[in-house]
Write a protein that holds these residues in place. Structure first.
Motif, PDB file in Angstrom:
ATOM      1  N   UNK A  55       0.781  -1.157  -0.045  1.00 18.97           N
ATOM      2  CA  UNK A  55       0.165  -0.120   0.106  1.00 18.97           C
ATOM      3  C   UNK A  55       0.842   1.297   0.076  1.00 18.97           C
ATOM      4  N   UNK A  56       1.929   1.370   0.603  1.00 22.76           N
ATOM      5  CA  UNK A  56       2.741   2.470   0.817  1.00 22.76           C
ATOM      6  C   UNK A  56       3.766   2.466  -0.453  1.00 22.76           C
ATOM      7  N   UNK A  57       4.254   1.270  -0.815  1.00 24.57           N
ATOM      8  CA  UNK A  57       5.066   1.010  -1.829  1.00 24.57           C
ATOM      9  C   UNK A  57       4.694   0.290  -3.148  1.00 24.57           C
ATOM     10  N   UNK A  58       3.680   0.859  -3.731  1.00 24.30           N
ATOM     11  CA  UNK A  58       2.843   0.093  -4.805  1.00 24.30           C
ATOM     12  C   UNK A  58       3.935  -0.281  -5.862  1.00 24.30           C
ATOM     13  N   UNK A  59       3.661  -1.586  -6.238  1.00 21.61           N
ATOM     14  CA  UNK A  59       4.566  -2.228  -7.271  1.00 21.61           C
ATOM     15  C   UNK A  59       5.973  -2.655  -6.906  1.00 21.61           C
ATOM     16  N   UNK A  60       6.758  -1.592  -6.101  1.00 27.16           N
ATOM     17  CA  UNK A  60       8.146  -1.942  -5.427  1.00 27.16           C
ATOM     18  C   UNK A  60       7.780  -2.837  -4.411  1.00 27.16           C
ATOM     19  N   UNK A  61       6.778  -2.687  -3.677  1.00 30.51           N
ATOM     20  CA  UNK A  61       6.545  -3.574  -2.575  1.00 30.51           C
ATOM     21  C   UNK A  61       6.493  -4.993  -2.790  1.00 30.51           C
ATOM     22  N   UNK A  62       5.907  -5.427  -4.062  1.00 33.04           N
ATOM     23  CA  UNK A  62       5.752  -6.869  -4.264  1.00 33.04           C
ATOM     24  C   UNK A  62       7.089  -7.428  -4.387  1.00 33.04           C
ATOM     25  N   UNK A  63       8.119  -6.590  -4.570  1.00 27.66           N
ATOM     26  CA  UNK A  63       9.418  -7.578  -4.704  1.00 27.66           C
ATOM     27  C   UNK A  63       9.877  -7.965  -3.323  1.00 27.66           C
ATOM     28  N   UNK A  64       9.471  -7.387  -2.178  1.00 29.02           N
ATOM     29  CA  UNK A  64       9.716  -7.945  -0.832  1.00 29.02           C
ATOM     30  C   UNK A  64       9.074  -9.328  -0.684  1.00 29.02           C
ATOM     31  N   UNK A  65       7.946  -9.572  -1.130  1.00 36.36           N
ATOM     32  CA  UNK A  65       7.079 -10.723  -0.939  1.00 36.36           C
ATOM     33  C   UNK A  65       7.702 -11.762  -2.036  1.00 36.36           C
ATOM     34  N   UNK A  66       8.291 -11.438  -3.106  1.00 37.46           N
ATOM     35  CA  UNK A  66       9.034 -12.420  -4.155  1.00 37.46           C
ATOM     36  C   UNK A  66      10.159 -12.893  -3.387  1.00 37.46           C
ATOM     37  N   UNK A  67      11.023 -11.926  -2.968  1.00 36.60           N
ATOM     38  CA  UNK A  67      12.439 -12.232  -2.321  1.00 36.60           C
ATOM     39  C   UNK A  67      11.837 -13.232  -1.070  1.00 36.60           C
ATOM     40  N   UNK A  68      11.017 -12.967  -0.463  1.00 34.76           N
ATOM     41  CA  UNK A  68      10.760 -13.736   0.705  1.00 34.76           C
ATOM     42  C   UNK A  68      10.132 -15.069   0.446  1.00 34.76           C
ATOM     43  N   UNK A  69       9.431 -15.268  -0.653  1.00 32.61           N
ATOM     44  CA  UNK A  69       9.284 -16.597  -1.106  1.00 32.61           C
ATOM     45  C   UNK A  69      10.200 -17.511  -1.703  1.00 32.61           C
ATOM     46  N   UNK A  70      11.471 -16.841  -2.091  1.00 32.56           N
ATOM     47  CA  UNK A  70      12.476 -17.720  -2.423  1.00 32.56           C
ATOM     48  C   UNK A  70      13.460 -17.731  -1.511  1.00 32.56           C
ATOM     49  N   UNK A  71      13.423 -17.266  -0.306  1.00 31.23           N
ATOM     50  CA  UNK A  71      14.400 -16.991   0.643  1.00 31.23           C
ATOM     51  C   UNK A  71      14.835 -18.594   1.220  1.00 31.23           C
ATOM     52  N   UNK A  72      14.052 -19.468   1.458  1.00 38.83           N
ATOM     53  CA  UNK A  72      14.596 -20.694   1.758  1.00 38.83           C
ATOM     54  C   UNK A  72      15.435 -21.445   0.594  1.00 38.83           C
ATOM     55  N   UNK A  73      15.290 -21.080  -0.508  1.00 36.13           N
ATOM     56  CA  UNK A  73      16.372 -21.727  -1.635  1.00 36.13           C
ATOM     57  C   UNK A  73      17.367 -20.909  -1.765  1.00 36.13           C
ATOM     58  N   UNK A  74      17.420 -19.657  -1.234  1.00 41.47           N
ATOM     59  CA  UNK A  74      18.638 -18.910  -1.484  1.00 41.47           C
ATOM     60  C   UNK A  74      19.445 -19.266  -0.239  1.00 41.47           C
ATOM     61  N   UNK A  75      18.738 -19.502   0.945  1.00 46.47           N
ATOM     62  CA  UNK A  75      19.587 -19.926   2.092  1.00 46.47           C
ATOM     63  C   UNK A  75      20.297 -21.103   1.923  1.00 46.47           C
ATOM     64  N   UNK A  76      19.454 -22.139   1.309  1.00 42.47           N
ATOM     65  CA  UNK A  76      20.107 -23.573   1.134  1.00 42.47           C
ATOM     66  C   UNK A  76      21.076 -23.474   0.101  1.00 42.47           C
ATOM     67  N   UNK A  77      20.878 -22.965  -1.105  1.00 46.23           N
ATOM     68  CA  UNK A  77      21.865 -22.844  -2.007  1.00 46.23           C
ATOM     69  C   UNK A  77      23.075 -22.203  -2.082  1.00 46.23           C
ATOM     70  N   UNK A  78      22.926 -21.118  -1.395  1.00 49.22           N
ATOM     71  CA  UNK A  78      24.012 -19.834  -1.782  1.00 49.22           C
ATOM     72  C   UNK A  78      24.382 -19.401  -0.319  1.00 49.22           C
TER      73      UNK A  78
END
Length: 529
Positions: A55-78
């Motif tokens: 709501x406060x960061x339209x469009x840009x705020x979506x990247x936060x949830x995208x990165x959060x969704x792939x956090x387990x994979x990033x942690x495991x592999x990198x």
């Protein structure tokens, strides 16, 4: 100016600019195929009320949830190191994969473990080590069955721990059971009943009966003797295990999410499809230790004398003491007891339960073993353990602390393709192991994965026997607490025999010989023999 206002301004300016340019160069209107969806998403973000960031960061705020969704994979592999991953680190996962594939499972350049860190453990070797593990028998077996058992079972020292069809996919169950058949070890059904997939390849089964009595229940959820006997008499069923509790969620009962409760699973479990299925936290067939012993006797009779035991994650020590006294009072003994640790795995559990409920395996195993010894019951009952049994050392440690055999769930899942994606509770397991999504399940090829389960089992048993031989012992039964050392401080090392001294057999049967640490469990009103 805030990001929201910037977005509105940029959207207006971009739209007007494209319209003006289109007056001179019409093809620019194709840019709206990209611009328009972005503007619409941003407007939606501004007016939605569920997510403040968007709501406060339209469009840009979506990247936060995208990165959060792939956090387990990033942690495991990198990010994570070889020793940091949870629940199983990369060293253990890689070992399972290599053994399952029949690849070289040795490691170069020495250990990565911090051997001076408190908690580090090792098996004491002997200068008179055996030169060949075959000297102690390549695949020793464990005979399970007491004096009242008419059909004792010759079990492997390592079997597949309880995992239900429903929590696991049909192909995963098929692969595990076929692997068990190929490797001559047993497959615990979990509390979700016996499915056709457990029976198709003929692998030995340990049928687990949980609080929901799936596969042997009336419509009201109570125990059904008729359907129990029908299933218990199947030749493939070698043992029956009554589940009192499991490590990851003791006292909570099992959970089958609605998304996994298909028509097929509901039919097998005798429940309604499409709803979340919660097993009750406790059994309705008995309500005290005496009744429990008679329930064990009933199941043994209904199964024509097959081994019957129970599984628990130790909670109140007093309650296990009550079980032992009930065994003495009634003369009824279970044929085996499976001890699960608080570190045990599950497809779905409340965080508070998996993190903060249930006694860890080592402490639970030691108490169960010692208490059975103290009551003079240990020779009549086999003790099996479950809870992060991955390597040959884990097996050796368990047997040294008092176990007779081991079960493993997560290692067996990894052997057939699990990648520890931690999506068991969402029905989105990417490798088709813990999901009922047909598209994902198709990716798990039974013919390829079943031999992997067999190879992992064989290699781990072989590694275990090598450790026993290196310790200079002639049999796994010779493993004792003094063979395992543990660092309890930077300059302090103790054997498990020093940390947990053995108690005298039968010492809990006489008020004058009860060890000090056990006296608190006995009330003055109790009559001791």
């Amino acid at each position: 100016m805030k990001v929201r206002e910037y977005f509105i301004l940029i959207s207006i300016v971009t739209t007007l600019s494209l319209v003006i340019i289109a007056q001179y160069w019409p093809p620019i209107l194709w840019a709206f195929l990209v611009v328009a969806p972005l503007i619409i998403m941003g407007i939606f973000d501004i007016f939605q009320k569920s997510h403040t960031i968007r709501r406060n960061f339209p469009l840009l705020g979506r990247f936060r949830y995208i990165l959060e969704s792939i956090r387990p994979e990033i942690m495991q592999y990198f990010v994570e190191t070889d020793t940091e991953g949870r629940p199983l680190n990369r060293i253990l996962r890689s070992l399972i994969y290599r053994r399952a594939k029949g690849e070289n499972d040795t490691e170069p350049f020495g250990t990565q473990m911090d051997i001076y860190h408190s908690g580090y453990e090792w098996l004491e070797h002997s200068m008179y080590a055996k030169t060949n593990p075959k000297d102690i028998g390549e695949f020793p077996r464990l005979i399970i069955g007491g004096k009242d058992c008419k059909q004792p079972y010759s079990s492997s020292l390592l079997n597949i721990s309880a995992m239900s069809f429903g929590s696991l996919s049909n192909n995963a169950v098929l692969a595990l059971n076929k692997g068990a058949k190929m490797g001559n070890f047993a497959h615990n059904t979990g509390e979700g009943a016996i499915s056709d997939y457990h029976l198709e390849h003929g692998g030995d089964l340990i049928w687990q009966i949980g609080t929901g009595y799936f596969g042997c229940r009336h419509d009201d959820g109570t125990f059904n003797e008729v359907t129990f006997r029908e299933n218990a008499l199947r030749p493939q069923v070698k043992m029956i295990e009554i589940k009192l509790s499991q490590g990851a969620k003791p006292g909570h009962g099992g959970i089958l999410p609605a998304s996994k409760n298909t028509e097929e699973i509901a039919k097998i479990r005798h429940v309604k499809p499409g709803i979340a299925v919660h097993s009750p936290p406790s059994h309705s067939a008995f309500s005290d230790p005496i009744q429990f012993m008679h329930f064990i006797k009933k199941l043994r009779s209904l199964s024509d004398g097959k081994p019957v035991g129970f599984k628990l994650c130790l909670g109140r020590k007093q309650e296990f003491m009550d079980f032992c006294e009930a065994m003495i009072f009634t003369g009824i003994r279970p044929d085996f007891i499976t001890v699960d640790g608080g570190e045990g795995g599950t497809g779905a559990a409340p965080v508070e339960f998996s993190n903060s409920m249930g006694m860890p395996l080592r402490e639970g195993l030691i108490f169960v073993h010692d208490t059975l010894v103290g009551f003079g019951l240990r020779n009549d009952i086999k003790v099996i353990v479950a809870g992060k049994i991955i390597t040959g050392f884990h097996m050796a440690r368990a047997l040294a602390l008092g176990a007779d055999g081991c079960n493993s769930a997560r290692a067996m899942m990894l052997s057939i393709g699990c990648i520890q994606a931690l999506q068991c509770n969402t029905n989105t397991c990417p490798v088709g192991v813990a999901t009922q999504n047909p598209s994902l399940v198709k990716g798990l090829v039974v013919e390829d994965k079943a031999p992997r389960a067999k190879r992992y089992h064989e290699a781990t048993i072989h590694s275990f026997l090598e450790l026993v031989a290196a310790a200079g012992l002639t049999s796994p039964k010779d493993l004792q607490r003094e063979h395992i050392s543990k660092r309890v401080g930077l300059y302090d090392v103790k054997t498990y025999a020093e940390i947990y001294p053995n108690i005298e057999e039968g010492c809990l049967l006489n008020i004058d010989t009860i060890p000090e640490e056990y006296k608190k469990f006995f009330h003055l009103t109790r009559i001791m023999k």
